[in-house]
Design an enzyme around this catalytic site. Structure first.
Site, PDB file in Angstrom:
ATOM      1  N   GLU A 188     -46.473  46.994 -39.729  1.00  0.00           N
ATOM      2  CA  GLU A 188     -47.218  45.717 -39.847  1.00  0.00           C
ATOM      3  C   GLU A 188     -46.737  44.895 -41.039  1.00  0.00           C
ATOM      4  OE1 GLU A 188     -48.900  44.477 -37.690  1.00  0.00           O
ATOM      5  OE2 GLU A 188     -49.309  46.215 -36.438  1.00  0.00           O
TER       6      GLU A 188
HETATM    7  C1  FAD Z   1     -44.218  54.805 -36.964  1.00  0.00           C
HETATM    8  C2  FAD Z   1     -43.900  53.371 -36.747  1.00  0.00           C
HETATM    9  C3  FAD Z   1     -44.686  52.622 -35.887  1.00  0.00           C
HETATM   10  C4  FAD Z   1     -44.380  51.285 -35.641  1.00  0.00           C
HETATM   11  N1  FAD Z   1     -45.110  50.569 -34.717  1.00  0.00           N
HETATM   12  C5  FAD Z   1     -44.664  49.346 -34.329  1.00  0.00           C
HETATM   13  C6  FAD Z   1     -45.247  48.669 -33.221  1.00  0.00           C
HETATM   14  O1  FAD Z   1     -46.215  49.145 -32.615  1.00  0.00           O
HETATM   15  N2  FAD Z   1     -44.720  47.488 -32.839  1.00  0.00           N
HETATM   16  C7  FAD Z   1     -43.660  46.924 -33.469  1.00  0.00           C
HETATM   17  O2  FAD Z   1     -43.217  45.864 -33.050  1.00  0.00           O
HETATM   18  N3  FAD Z   1     -43.086  47.523 -34.542  1.00  0.00           N
HETATM   19  C8  FAD Z   1     -43.570  48.723 -34.977  1.00  0.00           C
HETATM   20  N4  FAD Z   1     -42.975  49.363 -36.038  1.00  0.00           N
HETATM   21  C9  FAD Z   1     -41.892  48.703 -36.742  1.00  0.00           C
HETATM   22  C10 FAD Z   1     -42.285  48.284 -38.158  1.00  0.00           C
HETATM   23  O3  FAD Z   1     -43.167  47.198 -38.112  1.00  0.00           O
HETATM   24  C11 FAD Z   1     -40.988  47.985 -38.933  1.00  0.00           C
HETATM   25  O4  FAD Z   1     -40.369  49.244 -39.165  1.00  0.00           O
HETATM   26  C12 FAD Z   1     -41.244  47.270 -40.236  1.00  0.00           C
HETATM   27  O5  FAD Z   1     -41.720  45.970 -40.008  1.00  0.00           O
HETATM   28  C13 FAD Z   1     -39.978  47.192 -41.115  1.00  0.00           C
HETATM   29  O6  FAD Z   1     -38.865  46.780 -40.388  1.00  0.00           O
HETATM   30  P1  FAD Z   1     -37.514  47.638 -40.451  1.00  0.00           P
HETATM   31  O7  FAD Z   1     -37.877  49.056 -40.146  1.00  0.00           O
HETATM   32  O8  FAD Z   1     -36.493  46.997 -39.597  1.00  0.00           O
HETATM   33  O9  FAD Z   1     -37.074  47.595 -41.958  1.00  0.00           O
HETATM   34  P2  FAD Z   1     -36.153  46.455 -42.619  1.00  0.00           P
HETATM   35  O10 FAD Z   1     -36.630  45.125 -42.204  1.00  0.00           O
HETATM   36  O11 FAD Z   1     -34.732  46.806 -42.383  1.00  0.00           O
HETATM   37  O12 FAD Z   1     -36.498  46.665 -44.158  1.00  0.00           O
HETATM   38  C14 FAD Z   1     -35.806  47.603 -45.007  1.00  0.00           C
HETATM   39  C15 FAD Z   1     -36.199  47.311 -46.451  1.00  0.00           C
HETATM   40  O13 FAD Z   1     -35.817  45.975 -46.791  1.00  0.00           O
HETATM   41  C16 FAD Z   1     -36.914  45.238 -47.260  1.00  0.00           C
HETATM   42  N5  FAD Z   1     -36.833  43.837 -46.832  1.00  0.00           N
HETATM   43  C17 FAD Z   1     -36.418  43.369 -45.628  1.00  0.00           C
HETATM   44  N6  FAD Z   1     -36.509  42.026 -45.599  1.00  0.00           N
HETATM   45  C18 FAD Z   1     -37.003  41.651 -46.785  1.00  0.00           C
HETATM   46  C19 FAD Z   1     -37.342  40.400 -47.363  1.00  0.00           C
HETATM   47  N7  FAD Z   1     -37.234  39.259 -46.688  1.00  0.00           N
HETATM   48  N8  FAD Z   1     -37.826  40.384 -48.639  1.00  0.00           N
HETATM   49  C20 FAD Z   1     -37.962  41.531 -49.331  1.00  0.00           C
HETATM   50  N9  FAD Z   1     -37.659  42.730 -48.847  1.00  0.00           N
HETATM   51  C21 FAD Z   1     -37.203  42.801 -47.582  1.00  0.00           C
HETATM   52  C22 FAD Z   1     -38.141  45.925 -46.680  1.00  0.00           C
HETATM   53  O14 FAD Z   1     -39.309  45.688 -47.454  1.00  0.00           O
HETATM   54  C23 FAD Z   1     -37.715  47.385 -46.688  1.00  0.00           C
HETATM   55  O15 FAD Z   1     -37.958  47.948 -47.947  1.00  0.00           O
HETATM   56  C24 FAD Z   1     -43.297  50.680 -36.316  1.00  0.00           C
HETATM   57  C25 FAD Z   1     -42.514  51.441 -37.209  1.00  0.00           C
HETATM   58  C26 FAD Z   1     -42.800  52.769 -37.404  1.00  0.00           C
HETATM   59  C27 FAD Z   1     -41.903  53.576 -38.316  1.00  0.00           C
END
Ligand code: FAD
Length: 590
Positions: free
Chosen positions: A436
């Site tokens: 989220e």
């Molecule tokens: C168990 C689980 C359940 C989930 N459930 C759902 C679901 O039901 N539906 C759904 O759609 N998604 C879901 N997700 C996805 C989840 O919302 C994302 O994993 C999350 O939003 C982070 O995206 P990412 O994993 O691509 O990380 P990334 O976006 O690659 O982030 C990696 C790091 O970079 C940082 N970062 C990235 N962009 C910025 C920025 N602009 N400014 C500062 N820092 C930044 C982040 O804070 C993080 O520390 C789920 C994930 C998990 C693990």
């Protein structure tokens, strides 16, 4: 086993004394009384304790499985889910006209906390359905409402939130899933990852809320639209039709919440998954935010819930575990007598109560935004809820992790061993600061949208109340209250400085406030949570003779003032002086 009686008592206190339940009930009308709310809360607590909590540890060991294209949830999940549907629990906050109970979001917040405390992996099955329901109520067409709401409100069908792709996580502008118009619907194709409860057999249908891009859409967020994609198509008479072209490809192996199926989902491998546009093309992200804000509050509450569970677990262990002779005692005794174990437990308790109070104040603001009598008052409620949303999500989850970590510490070596359950709480809570929107994404929202849009006006009006309360307590003849007042005033003053610095620093270099945004979010959470504890202390101090609850509340607020609030001073220094170092080292030199 977690004790649910203690949080129930604190919930009632926060409802009546801090979050303003009774004015909200008056707005809802005479069918809604404090007695009804007490009955609902007690029943929710019973379900948490008797039905859901016993599933938590076995569910963690068993996990969810994908077998022959079908997701099998852990043993006991189905009857527990059926219990919630039979009691119309998913409909708790939704209007009676859609089949809901029409109770306040405030009461829903407490139920969400109880169920997440009992088993976060299980409770996730409810909050995404509630998010999908909320989005359709707010943005769906009349036909969509008629088709989906009765079954979603009751929980007979489940809902999901389908945003993330391999290349689009925090950056949803990069969503590539396609939606091509065909007659009255769209054909959706693409792969989504990490979809919570993306597939299962607990309900006969699942309504996926999917973000996708139409072929001629502009790049970026303006090109993203929101679609309803049912697992089974729905016939005009409401019966289930053909299976849609959407399927789970695999389930993730995770650090925690093992029993919550997190699926890779494929849309449109064959003819294309049939999807129905919500609202207009290009407004998908805006609509999704309605669902996300709701879900963000619920995830903040998961931080509170797991903090409470970790605390109860640690407290029980500390009373039983005998180790050493505590200072001043003549015999070996339970570890709760050692000063440092008491420090750990008390800090866990203080942080948890502060988080709960702040999260419930946000939920109450949502109720005012929905039910107040004038447009101006509704707007005030919405502005407060909007401001608190990233703070509750970010601060309550990060703090929940700290509390669960302290819970492991109280157990010593047994905390690192799975059988006590302390390790599971720590593993389960870790995801809350990621999904989220990570804490950094919440902090971006805080500084760019929430502070940036009105130059900190809402934040400062909230902090003006903090100051007034602090000054009042500082002048109290009761030394405990005066101490809290002094600590709160100091914390308030540095919070104002940090906000002013944040608003000004962007003019020099836009990266500077971003580098300080997470410390600022944590600072505001610490201060605003402290304010709720200070309000609680004032009430408790006048009622000490009535019950031990008030004695403990006053002591807990004092503990917060001296053990937690000083963190605000350090965070403020990091905000105002720390950004330049963050940007000072070339990426290659890390
Ligand atoms: C168990 C689980 C359940 C989930 N459930 C759902 C679901 O039901 N539906 C759904 O759609 N998604 C879901 N997700 C996805 C989840 O919302 C994302 O994993 C999350 O939003 C982070 O995206 P990412 O994993 O691509 O990380 P990334 O976006 O690659 O982030 C990696 C790091 O970079 C940082 N970062 C990235 N962009 C910025 C920025 N602009 N400014 C500062 N820092 C930044 C982040 O804070 C993080 O520390 C789920 C994930 C998990 C693990």
């Amino acid at each position: 086993m977690a004790g649910f009686a203690a949080p129930l008592r604190d919930m009632e206190f926060v409802f009546t004394e801090l979050a303003g339940l009774s004015p909200i009930l008056s707005l809802l009308g005479e069918d809604y009384s404090a007695e009804l709310v007490s009955t609902v809360l007690a029943e929710a607590g019973k379900i948490a304790e008797d039905v859901i909590a016993p599933l938590n540890h076995p569910g963690d060991k068993q996990g969810a499985k994908l077998e022959n294209g079908k997701v099998r949830v852990a043993d006991g999940w189905q009857p527990a889910y059926d219990t919630l549907v039979e009691g119309n629990w998913l409909g708790l906050p939704f209007p009676a006209e859609h089949g809901g109970m029409g109770l306040p979001w405030l009461v829903n917040a407490a139920a969400s906390e109880l169920w997440a405390s009992a088993s976060t992996a299980f409770a996730l099955s409810t909050i995404l359905t509630q998010g999908a329901t909320h989005a359709i109520i707010s943005c769906g067409s009349e036909q969509q409402k008629a088709t989906y709401l009765p079954k979603l409100v009751s929980g007979e069908w489940a809902g999901t939130m389908v945003l993330t792709e391999a290349g689009a996580g925090s950056d949803l502008a990069a969503v590539r899933t396609k939606a091509v118009k065909k007659g009255d619907h769209y054909l959706i194709s693409g792969q989504k990852i990490f979809i919570t409860y993306g597939d299962h057999e607990m309900t006969p249908n699942i309504i996926h809320m999917v973000l996708a891009r139409t072929p001629d859409a502009p790049p970026g967020v303006k090109g993203i639209s929101l679609f309803i994609v049912p697992k089974f198509l729905v016939n005009e008479d409401g019966s289930l039709g053909a299976r849609n072209d959407v399927r789970p490809v695999s389930l993730e192996h995770k650090l925690g919440i093992h029993a919550s199926p997190t699926a890779v989902m494929s849309f449109g491998d064959n003819e294309g998954a049939i999807g129905y546009l919500v609202g207009e093309e290009g407004r998908g992200l805006e609509f999704m935010f309605i669902m996300m804000n709701n879900a963000r509050l619920n995830v903040g509450l998961q931080g509170v819930a797991l903090a409470e569970r970790a605390y109860q677990q640690a407290l029980g262990y500390a009373r039983d575990r005998v180790q050493g002779k505590a200072i001043g005692k003549s015999e070996r005794g339970p570890i709760i007598d050692h000063p440092d174990v008491r420090r750990l437990l008390f800090t866990m308790k203080a942080r948890t109560e502060a988080m709960r109070a702040l999260a419930y104040v946000e939920a109450a603001a949502l109720d005012l935004a929905e039910h107040e009598t004038t447009a101006e008052k509704k707007k005030q409620g919405q502005l407060l809820a909007d401001f608190l949303n990233p703070i509750v999500k970010g601060w309550c989850t990060e703090t929940g992790i700290k509390v669960a970590s302290d819970g492991v510490q109280v157990h010593g070596g047994m905390g690192f061993i799975e059988e006590t359950g302390a390790a599971q709480h720590y593993r389960d809570v870790r995801i809350t600061a990621i999904y989220e929107g990570t804490t950094a994404i919440q902090a971006n929202d805080l500084i760019n949208r929430k502070l940036g849009r009105d130059q900190g006006a809402v934040a400062k009006s909230v902090l003006a109340e903090v100051k007034a309360q602090a000054v009042k307590l500082k002048g109290s003849s009761k030394p405990e209250l005066a101490l809290i007042g002094r600590a709160m005033e100091e914390a308030h003053d540095v919070a104002i400085k940090a906000i002013d610095w944040t608003l000004a620093a962007g003019a020099e270099d836009a990266r500077l406030p971003a580098a300080a945004s997470v410390p600022l979010l944590m600072l505001l959470g610490t201060v605003l949570g402290g304010h709720q504890m200070a309000r609680a202390a004032e009430i408790a101090a006048a009622r000490l003779a009535e019950s031990d609850f008030y004695v403990a509340k006053l002591a807990t607020a004092q503990h917060y003032a001296v053990h937690v609030l000083p963190e605000a001073l350090a965070l403020a220094r990091t905000v105002t002086e720390g950004s330049k170092t963050v940007m000072s080292l070339e990426s290659a030199l890390f």
